[in-house]
Design an enzyme around this catalytic site. Sequence first.
Site, PDB file in Angstrom:
ATOM      1  N   ASN A  13       0.529  -0.975   0.183  1.00 22.76           N
ATOM      2  CA  ASN A  13      -0.050   0.224  -0.069  1.00 22.76           C
ATOM      3  C   ASN A  13       1.143   0.932   0.177  1.00 22.76           C
ATOM      4  O   ASN A  13       1.629   1.214   0.757  1.00 22.76           O
ATOM      5  CB  ASN A  13      -1.235  -0.413   1.587  1.00 22.76           C
ATOM      6  CG  ASN A  13      -2.433   0.831   1.380  1.00 22.76           C
ATOM      7  OD1 ASN A  13      -2.446   0.990   2.200  1.00 22.76           O
ATOM      8  ND2 ASN A  13      -2.137   1.363  -0.055  1.00 22.76           N
ATOM      9  N   CYS A  74      -6.509   6.123   7.022  1.00 20.88           N
ATOM     10  CA  CYS A  74      -5.871   4.740   6.003  1.00 20.88           C
ATOM     11  C   CYS A  74      -5.434   4.276   7.164  1.00 20.88           C
ATOM     12  O   CYS A  74      -4.125   5.332   8.021  1.00 20.88           O
ATOM     13  CB  CYS A  74      -5.454   5.323   4.727  1.00 20.88           C
ATOM     14  SG  CYS A  74      -4.495   4.275   3.940  1.00 20.88           S
ATOM     15  N   GLY A  75      -5.536   2.849   7.461  1.00 16.70           N
ATOM     16  CA  GLY A  75      -4.123   2.450   8.586  1.00 16.70           C
ATOM     17  C   GLY A  75      -2.681   2.006   8.082  1.00 16.70           C
ATOM     18  O   GLY A  75      -2.256   2.573   8.632  1.00 16.70           O
ATOM     19  N   ASN A  76      -2.567   1.575   6.803  1.00 18.29           N
ATOM     20  CA  ASN A  76      -1.557   1.289   6.068  1.00 18.29           C
ATOM     21  C   ASN A  76      -0.395   2.608   6.197  1.00 18.29           C
ATOM     22  O   ASN A  76       0.661   3.247   6.682  1.00 18.29           O
ATOM     23  CB  ASN A  76      -1.051   0.691   5.386  1.00 18.29           C
ATOM     24  CG  ASN A  76      -1.294  -0.881   4.976  1.00 18.29           C
ATOM     25  OD1 ASN A  76      -0.939  -1.117   6.349  1.00 18.29           O
ATOM     26  ND2 ASN A  76      -2.153  -1.397   4.277  1.00 18.29           N
ATOM     27  N   ASN A 174     -15.451   0.287   0.664  1.00 19.17           N
ATOM     28  CA  ASN A 174     -14.385  -0.339   0.660  1.00 19.17           C
ATOM     29  C   ASN A 174     -14.977  -2.041   0.700  1.00 19.17           C
ATOM     30  O   ASN A 174     -15.517  -2.924   1.958  1.00 19.17           O
ATOM     31  CB  ASN A 174     -13.025   0.122   1.818  1.00 19.17           C
ATOM     32  CG  ASN A 174     -12.553   0.948   1.847  1.00 19.17           C
ATOM     33  OD1 ASN A 174     -11.935   1.266   0.594  1.00 19.17           O
ATOM     34  ND2 ASN A 174     -12.509   1.460   2.801  1.00 19.17           N
ATOM     35  N   GLU A 191     -10.607  -0.543  -2.681  1.00 19.31           N
ATOM     36  CA  GLU A 191     -11.031   0.617  -2.026  1.00 19.31           C
ATOM     37  C   GLU A 191     -11.450   1.197  -2.810  1.00 19.31           C
ATOM     38  O   GLU A 191     -10.825   1.871  -3.885  1.00 19.31           O
ATOM     39  CB  GLU A 191      -9.453   1.225  -1.927  1.00 19.31           C
ATOM     40  CG  GLU A 191      -8.742  -0.288  -0.343  1.00 19.31           C
ATOM     41  CD  GLU A 191      -7.486   1.183  -0.026  1.00 19.31           C
ATOM     42  OE1 GLU A 191      -7.890   2.042   0.510  1.00 19.31           O
ATOM     43  OE2 GLU A 191      -6.118   0.477   0.075  1.00 19.31           O
ATOM     44  N   CYS A 201      -4.878  -3.096   3.127  1.00 20.52           N
ATOM     45  CA  CYS A 201      -5.078  -2.105   3.408  1.00 20.52           C
ATOM     46  C   CYS A 201      -5.390  -2.138   4.901  1.00 20.52           C
ATOM     47  O   CYS A 201      -5.569  -3.323   5.086  1.00 20.52           O
ATOM     48  CB  CYS A 201      -6.916  -2.700   2.987  1.00 20.52           C
ATOM     49  SG  CYS A 201      -7.923  -0.927   3.499  1.00 20.52           S
ATOM     50  N   GLY A 202      -5.042  -1.533   5.403  1.00 22.83           N
ATOM     51  CA  GLY A 202      -4.559  -1.649   6.865  1.00 22.83           C
ATOM     52  C   GLY A 202      -5.732  -1.531   7.971  1.00 22.83           C
ATOM     53  O   GLY A 202      -6.590  -2.300   8.830  1.00 22.83           O
ATOM     54  N   THR A 203      -7.349  -0.690   7.605  1.00 18.01           N
ATOM     55  CA  THR A 203      -8.146  -0.740   7.954  1.00 18.01           C
ATOM     56  C   THR A 203      -9.106  -1.934   7.507  1.00 18.01           C
ATOM     57  O   THR A 203     -10.267  -1.999   8.490  1.00 18.01           O
ATOM     58  CB  THR A 203      -9.072   0.623   8.263  1.00 18.01           C
ATOM     59  OG1 THR A 203      -9.040   1.296   6.199  1.00 18.01           O
ATOM     60  CG2 THR A 203      -8.563   1.911   8.530  1.00 18.01           C
TER      61      THR A 203
END
Length: 262
Positions: A13, A74-76, A174, A191, A201-203
């Site tokens: 990502n 965005c987690g990542n 997403n 996404e 995708c982190g989340t």
Amino acid sequence: MHFDFFKYQGTGNDFVLINNHKLSFPKENHALVRQICDRRFGIGADGLMLLEEAEGMDFKMVYYNSDGNESTMCGNGGRCICAFAAHLGIVERSGQFIAIDGPHEFSIEGDIVKLKMIDVPAIRKEMGFEGENYELFTGSPHFVSFRENIAHLDIVSEAKKIRYSQLYAKAGINVNFMEVKEGKIKMRTYERGVEDETLSCGTGTVAVALCFAETNNLEKGTVDIQTPGGDLSVSFEKKGAVYTNVWLEGPAKLVFTGTIEV
């Protein structure tokens, strides 16, 4: 006007990061963000992030999807901007920043960044589509679908049926496809805002991990997830119906740096 940029990736990502402490980046210029993220005519990325000052915090994270619009968490990207802050000398091995969904704690050990995510109060079963499906908010809205043989799935076509359905077309969502096979959890993500598959995708990884926990009645623990871009881990505990103390962990690496002229 020139800007120094830093390209980071977290399990594939990828993001363009800019130090915006002087607030000189033209944030209202959405076409510029799209151009920077364009993989043929720009630097190329799933999103762009600005690192800014924030009172009482180490920094503020401002995130844009590659379509040029400011987006939800965005987690990542959050893990990458922590590594970026450490690279700039703003933090060392731990700290706290503010994002659109609130404050986040983090810790850094080498290339591995561990990021605390928001509490997740509800996982709703979604009955309007094929298969076993769930909807939840992990900083961004996610649809999780349990499938088989996801490696051979036409993910863009299948995800668009959900993302552009009457239920989700306006706000977007997403879409994550997951399978559990031989004790391993694999996932693929489409996404919104990128409008394509991303390598990670982190989340979305948090969403998949918590759906796995929900369907297996897990009260706490760590769930390892395999994404096309690499492996991530999600730890959590459950208090009542709420998933809390949720941490996303994985690598975040600097790819290259450069200068762009605006």
